[in-house]
Write a protein that holds these residues in place. Structure first.
Motif, PDB file in Angstrom:
ATOM      1  N   LEU A  58      36.512  34.485  33.432  1.00 29.26           N
ATOM      2  CA  LEU A  58      37.553  34.396  34.416  1.00 29.26           C
ATOM      3  C   LEU A  58      37.349  34.707  35.620  1.00 29.26           C
ATOM      4  O   LEU A  58      36.967  35.837  36.225  1.00 29.26           O
ATOM      5  CB  LEU A  58      39.036  35.167  33.900  1.00 29.26           C
ATOM      6  N   LEU A  59      37.065  33.629  36.652  1.00 26.80           N
ATOM      7  CA  LEU A  59      36.532  33.712  37.877  1.00 26.80           C
ATOM      8  C   LEU A  59      38.013  33.760  38.846  1.00 26.80           C
ATOM      9  O   LEU A  59      38.883  32.996  38.906  1.00 26.80           O
ATOM     10  CB  LEU A  59      35.759  32.785  38.525  1.00 26.80           C
ATOM     11  N   GLN A 116      48.960  38.020  38.924  1.00 21.46           N
ATOM     12  CA  GLN A 116      48.450  39.153  38.564  1.00 21.46           C
ATOM     13  C   GLN A 116      48.878  39.932  37.392  1.00 21.46           C
ATOM     14  O   GLN A 116      47.930  40.179  36.401  1.00 21.46           O
ATOM     15  CB  GLN A 116      48.382  40.238  39.610  1.00 21.46           C
ATOM     16  N   GLU A 117      50.045  40.284  37.195  1.00 22.35           N
ATOM     17  CA  GLU A 117      50.794  40.792  35.936  1.00 22.35           C
ATOM     18  C   GLU A 117      50.241  39.904  34.879  1.00 22.35           C
ATOM     19  O   GLU A 117      49.996  40.443  33.735  1.00 22.35           O
ATOM     20  CB  GLU A 117      52.109  40.993  36.060  1.00 22.35           C
ATOM     21  N   HIS A 118      50.579  38.720  34.743  1.00 23.71           N
ATOM     22  CA  HIS A 118      50.534  38.019  33.550  1.00 23.71           C
ATOM     23  C   HIS A 118      48.845  37.963  33.331  1.00 23.71           C
ATOM     24  O   HIS A 118      48.561  38.007  31.923  1.00 23.71           O
ATOM     25  CB  HIS A 118      50.815  36.263  33.983  1.00 23.71           C
ATOM     26  N   LYS A 146      47.987  39.209  29.591  1.00 25.21           N
ATOM     27  CA  LYS A 146      47.909  38.053  28.402  1.00 25.21           C
ATOM     28  C   LYS A 146      46.201  37.607  28.337  1.00 25.21           C
ATOM     29  O   LYS A 146      46.044  36.959  27.478  1.00 25.21           O
ATOM     30  CB  LYS A 146      48.945  36.749  28.877  1.00 25.21           C
ATOM     31  N   THR A 147      45.467  37.939  29.167  1.00 27.63           N
ATOM     32  CA  THR A 147      44.122  37.435  29.305  1.00 27.63           C
ATOM     33  C   THR A 147      43.494  38.277  28.251  1.00 27.63           C
ATOM     34  O   THR A 147      43.537  39.514  28.073  1.00 27.63           O
ATOM     35  CB  THR A 147      43.088  37.564  30.539  1.00 27.63           C
ATOM     36  N   PHE A 154      39.902  45.731  30.229  1.00 27.07           N
ATOM     37  CA  PHE A 154      38.700  44.785  30.288  1.00 27.07           C
ATOM     38  C   PHE A 154      37.467  45.261  30.050  1.00 27.07           C
ATOM     39  O   PHE A 154      37.211  46.290  30.541  1.00 27.07           O
ATOM     40  CB  PHE A 154      39.102  43.836  31.300  1.00 27.07           C
ATOM     41  N   LYS A 155      36.446  44.673  29.336  1.00 28.47           N
ATOM     42  CA  LYS A 155      35.376  45.241  28.555  1.00 28.47           C
ATOM     43  C   LYS A 155      34.163  44.847  29.757  1.00 28.47           C
ATOM     44  O   LYS A 155      33.265  45.545  29.809  1.00 28.47           O
ATOM     45  CB  LYS A 155      35.082  44.918  27.508  1.00 28.47           C
TER      46      LYS A 155
END
Length: 101
Positions: free
Chosen positions: A22-23, A48-50, A54-55, A83-84
């Protein structure tokens, strides 16, 4: 806690070719509209919130800004949300654009 890694333009391009990254472009919408990396999505208040909620957390997130400073904070925000794999592009879009020319 996940660390944000600064990534070179060369490594960023290689990662974009080999993975589903995701860039995100964190610059002003006007500058994004004028020119951006072809695989980039504008990151802003409108999504941003989405994106954070959701990612999938396993999907690598790579952020760039103008010069590579503000993108560190934006990438850290994704890391703080679990996010990892979070990256900030060194030199930002300014350096990337020079590389693409």
């Amino acid at each position: 806690m996940t660390q944000v890694q600064q990534i070179s333009i060369q490594d960023a391009e290689a990662m974009l070719e080999s993975q589903d990254v995701l860039l995100l472009d964190s610059r002003d919408p006007r500058d994004y509209k004028s020119s951006h990396h072809p695989k980039a999505m504008l990151l802003g208040d409108h999504n941003q919130e989405h994106l954070l909620m959701k990612t999938p957390k396993e999907r690598p997130v790579m952020v760039y800004c103008y010069l590579g400073h503000a993108s560190i904070e934006k990438a850290r925000m994704f890391a703080d949300f679990g996010f990892k794999h979070c990256y900030s592009v060194e030199g930002g879009f300014t350096a990337w654009k020079k590389q693409l020319q």
